[in-house]
Enzyme design. Structure first.
Site, PDB file in Angstrom:
ATOM      1  N   SER A  29      -8.178  -5.203   4.613  1.00  0.00           N
ATOM      2  CA  SER A  29      -8.638  -4.947   3.246  1.00  0.00           C
ATOM      3  C   SER A  29      -8.972  -6.221   2.462  1.00  0.00           C
ATOM      4  O   SER A  29      -8.587  -6.361   1.299  1.00  0.00           O
ATOM      5  CB  SER A  29      -7.609  -4.109   2.485  1.00  0.00           C
ATOM      6  OG  SER A  29      -7.550  -2.802   3.021  1.00  0.00           O
ATOM      7  N   SER A  48      -7.045  -5.646  -5.894  1.00  0.00           N
ATOM      8  CA  SER A  48      -8.166  -6.256  -5.187  1.00  0.00           C
ATOM      9  C   SER A  48      -9.443  -6.174  -6.007  1.00  0.00           C
ATOM     10  O   SER A  48      -9.542  -5.424  -6.991  1.00  0.00           O
ATOM     11  CB  SER A  48      -8.383  -5.559  -3.840  1.00  0.00           C
ATOM     12  OG  SER A  48      -9.037  -4.318  -4.028  1.00  0.00           O
ATOM     13  N   THR A  49     -10.451  -6.930  -5.593  1.00  0.00           N
ATOM     14  CA  THR A  49     -11.757  -6.876  -6.259  1.00  0.00           C
ATOM     15  C   THR A  49     -12.391  -5.504  -6.107  1.00  0.00           C
ATOM     16  O   THR A  49     -13.283  -5.146  -6.886  1.00  0.00           O
ATOM     17  CB  THR A  49     -12.694  -7.945  -5.672  1.00  0.00           C
ATOM     18  OG1 THR A  49     -12.679  -7.855  -4.237  1.00  0.00           O
ATOM     19  CG2 THR A  49     -12.251  -9.348  -6.085  1.00  0.00           C
ATOM     20  N   ASP A  68       0.834  -1.204   0.000  1.00  0.00           N
ATOM     21  CA  ASP A  68       0.000   0.000   0.000  1.00  0.00           C
ATOM     22  C   ASP A  68       0.870   1.257   0.000  1.00  0.00           C
ATOM     23  O   ASP A  68       1.949   1.274   0.587  1.00  0.00           O
ATOM     24  CB  ASP A  68      -0.904  -0.007   1.238  1.00  0.00           C
ATOM     25  CG  ASP A  68      -2.049   0.975   1.119  1.00  0.00           C
ATOM     26  OD1 ASP A  68      -2.357   1.406  -0.011  1.00  0.00           O
ATOM     27  OD2 ASP A  68      -2.644   1.321   2.160  1.00  0.00           O
ATOM     28  N   GLY A  69       0.372   2.296  -0.673  1.00  0.00           N
ATOM     29  CA  GLY A  69       1.034   3.589  -0.607  1.00  0.00           C
ATOM     30  C   GLY A  69       1.674   4.076  -1.881  1.00  0.00           C
ATOM     31  O   GLY A  69       2.286   5.154  -1.896  1.00  0.00           O
ATOM     32  N   ASN A  70       1.542   3.323  -2.969  1.00  0.00           N
ATOM     33  CA  ASN A  70       2.166   3.760  -4.228  1.00  0.00           C
ATOM     34  C   ASN A  70       1.632   5.116  -4.697  1.00  0.00           C
ATOM     35  O   ASN A  70       2.396   6.015  -5.059  1.00  0.00           O
ATOM     36  CB  ASN A  70       1.918   2.727  -5.333  1.00  0.00           C
ATOM     37  CG  ASN A  70       2.666   1.431  -5.097  1.00  0.00           C
ATOM     38  OD1 ASN A  70       3.679   1.409  -4.420  1.00  0.00           O
ATOM     39  ND2 ASN A  70       2.163   0.352  -5.668  1.00  0.00           N
ATOM     40  N   TRP A 123     -11.328  -1.976  -8.748  1.00  0.00           N
ATOM     41  CA  TRP A 123     -11.994  -1.568  -9.989  1.00  0.00           C
ATOM     42  C   TRP A 123     -12.703  -0.226  -9.820  1.00  0.00           C
ATOM     43  O   TRP A 123     -13.060   0.416 -10.815  1.00  0.00           O
ATOM     44  CB  TRP A 123     -12.999  -2.630 -10.425  1.00  0.00           C
ATOM     45  CG  TRP A 123     -12.385  -3.948 -10.781  1.00  0.00           C
ATOM     46  CD1 TRP A 123     -12.357  -5.064 -10.007  1.00  0.00           C
ATOM     47  CD2 TRP A 123     -11.712  -4.297 -12.003  1.00  0.00           C
ATOM     48  NE1 TRP A 123     -11.712  -6.084 -10.657  1.00  0.00           N
ATOM     49  CE2 TRP A 123     -11.303  -5.642 -11.884  1.00  0.00           C
ATOM     50  CE3 TRP A 123     -11.419  -3.596 -13.177  1.00  0.00           C
ATOM     51  CZ2 TRP A 123     -10.614  -6.298 -12.912  1.00  0.00           C
ATOM     52  CZ3 TRP A 123     -10.731  -4.256 -14.194  1.00  0.00           C
ATOM     53  CH2 TRP A 123     -10.342  -5.581 -14.048  1.00  0.00           C
ATOM     54  N   HIS A 164       3.070   3.563  -8.860  1.00  0.00           N
ATOM     55  CA  HIS A 164       2.905   2.131  -9.125  1.00  0.00           C
ATOM     56  C   HIS A 164       4.115   1.563  -9.851  1.00  0.00           C
ATOM     57  O   HIS A 164       4.552   0.433  -9.569  1.00  0.00           O
ATOM     58  CB  HIS A 164       1.632   1.895  -9.943  1.00  0.00           C
ATOM     59  CG  HIS A 164       0.370   2.178  -9.189  1.00  0.00           C
ATOM     60  ND1 HIS A 164       0.083   1.576  -7.979  1.00  0.00           N
ATOM     61  CD2 HIS A 164      -0.682   2.995  -9.470  1.00  0.00           C
ATOM     62  CE1 HIS A 164      -1.096   2.004  -7.550  1.00  0.00           C
ATOM     63  NE2 HIS A 164      -1.567   2.870  -8.425  1.00  0.00           N
ATOM     64  N   LEU A 178      11.829 -19.871  -4.476  1.00  0.00           N
ATOM     65  CA  LEU A 178      10.822 -19.025  -3.845  1.00  0.00           C
ATOM     66  C   LEU A 178       9.497 -19.248  -4.548  1.00  0.00           C
ATOM     67  O   LEU A 178       9.434 -19.307  -5.777  1.00  0.00           O
ATOM     68  CB  LEU A 178      11.211 -17.542  -3.943  1.00  0.00           C
ATOM     69  CG  LEU A 178      10.175 -16.526  -3.413  1.00  0.00           C
ATOM     70  CD1 LEU A 178      10.040 -16.630  -1.897  1.00  0.00           C
ATOM     71  CD2 LEU A 178      10.543 -15.102  -3.827  1.00  0.00           C
TER      72      LEU A 178
END
Length: 232
Positions: free
Chosen positions: A186, A55-56, A10-12, A59, A27, A121
């Site tokens: 969230s 996330s959903t 979060d925070g871009n 949008w 972003h 990974l």
């Protein structure tokens, strides 16, 4: 140290706006940070990394930002595919792909196939993902199986429901980190986070460094996790 780390990146947008730049610049800088964190994880002992990319609910953002993000996802896959394969990173995606454009779906399936044998990974990217949506999709699938006689009602338990989720073959996250100072989950990994530890940092995602990740993991190592039991 935790085997599975999940991150709400979060925070871009705020990072860019604080500098007078468009949100998409933030972003793009966030994508660079993903590259650094992915490279650092194996050395930190992290075997599974799950990142919340879209996330959903995202949008609801402007058409420009949504289209920019979708383009960015596709470019990241195209540019990083061979590098991730060479680094031994296995890439998987969770979320409802049906709303994503056909080209992005094709790119996602392609990198999943190319990296399927990697073990250094396990990188899971949540795109068009929401915890409630995931549980609802799993419930619908189980209801269909029940109607068709493939399972019976007595077989539906917490363990069997988990096997119908997007993360069926992944361990639950040991710790979930959220950047930017927000202190909410969230709609991220609602089922899987039942016993996860949480860490909320004020650092905006573009400034989140491998060093800070290492500090958080070291603090995690000092936590006592009882999973409902009482220490003797």
């Amino acid at each position: 140290m935790p085997a599975h780390v999940a991150i709400i990146m979060d925070g871009n947008g705020r990072w860019a706006q604080m500098r007078g730049w468009p949100r998409l610049v933030g972003h793009r800088r966030g994508v660079e940070r993903v590259r650094q964190i992915v490279r650092a994880c194996p050395d930190l002992g992290v075997r599974y990394l799950t990142i919340y990319a879209f996330s959903t609910e995202n949008w609801k953002r402007s058409t420009e930002e949504v289209l920019g993000l979708m383009t960015m996802f596709g470019r990241y896959i195209e540019r990083e595919s061979e590098t991730l394969k060479a680094q031994g990173v296995r890439v998987r995606f969770i979320g409802d792909r049906s709303r994503l454009n056909a080209n992005l779906q094709r790119l996602m399936a392609g990198i999943e196939e190319r990296t399927a044998e990697n073990e250094s990974l396990n990188l899971t990217v949540a795109i068009n993902y929401g915890g409630r949506d995931e549980i609802a999709r799993a419930a619908r699938a189980m209801a269909c199986a029940l109607t068709e006689g493939r399972i019976c009602a007595e077989e539906i338990t917490a363990d069997t429901l988990g096997a119908w989720l997007d993360t069926a073959d992944l361990p639950d996250p040991d710790i979930i980190i959220r950047t930017s100072g927000e202190t909410r989950t969230s709609n991220f990994l609602l089922w899987q986070s039942a016993y996860s530890e949480y860490e909320f940092t004020p650092t905006l995602w573009p400034d989140f460094s491998p060093g800070e990740l290492g500090d958080i993991l070291n603090r995690f190592a000092l936590r006592e996790r009882r999973f409902g039991a009482v220490t003797a």
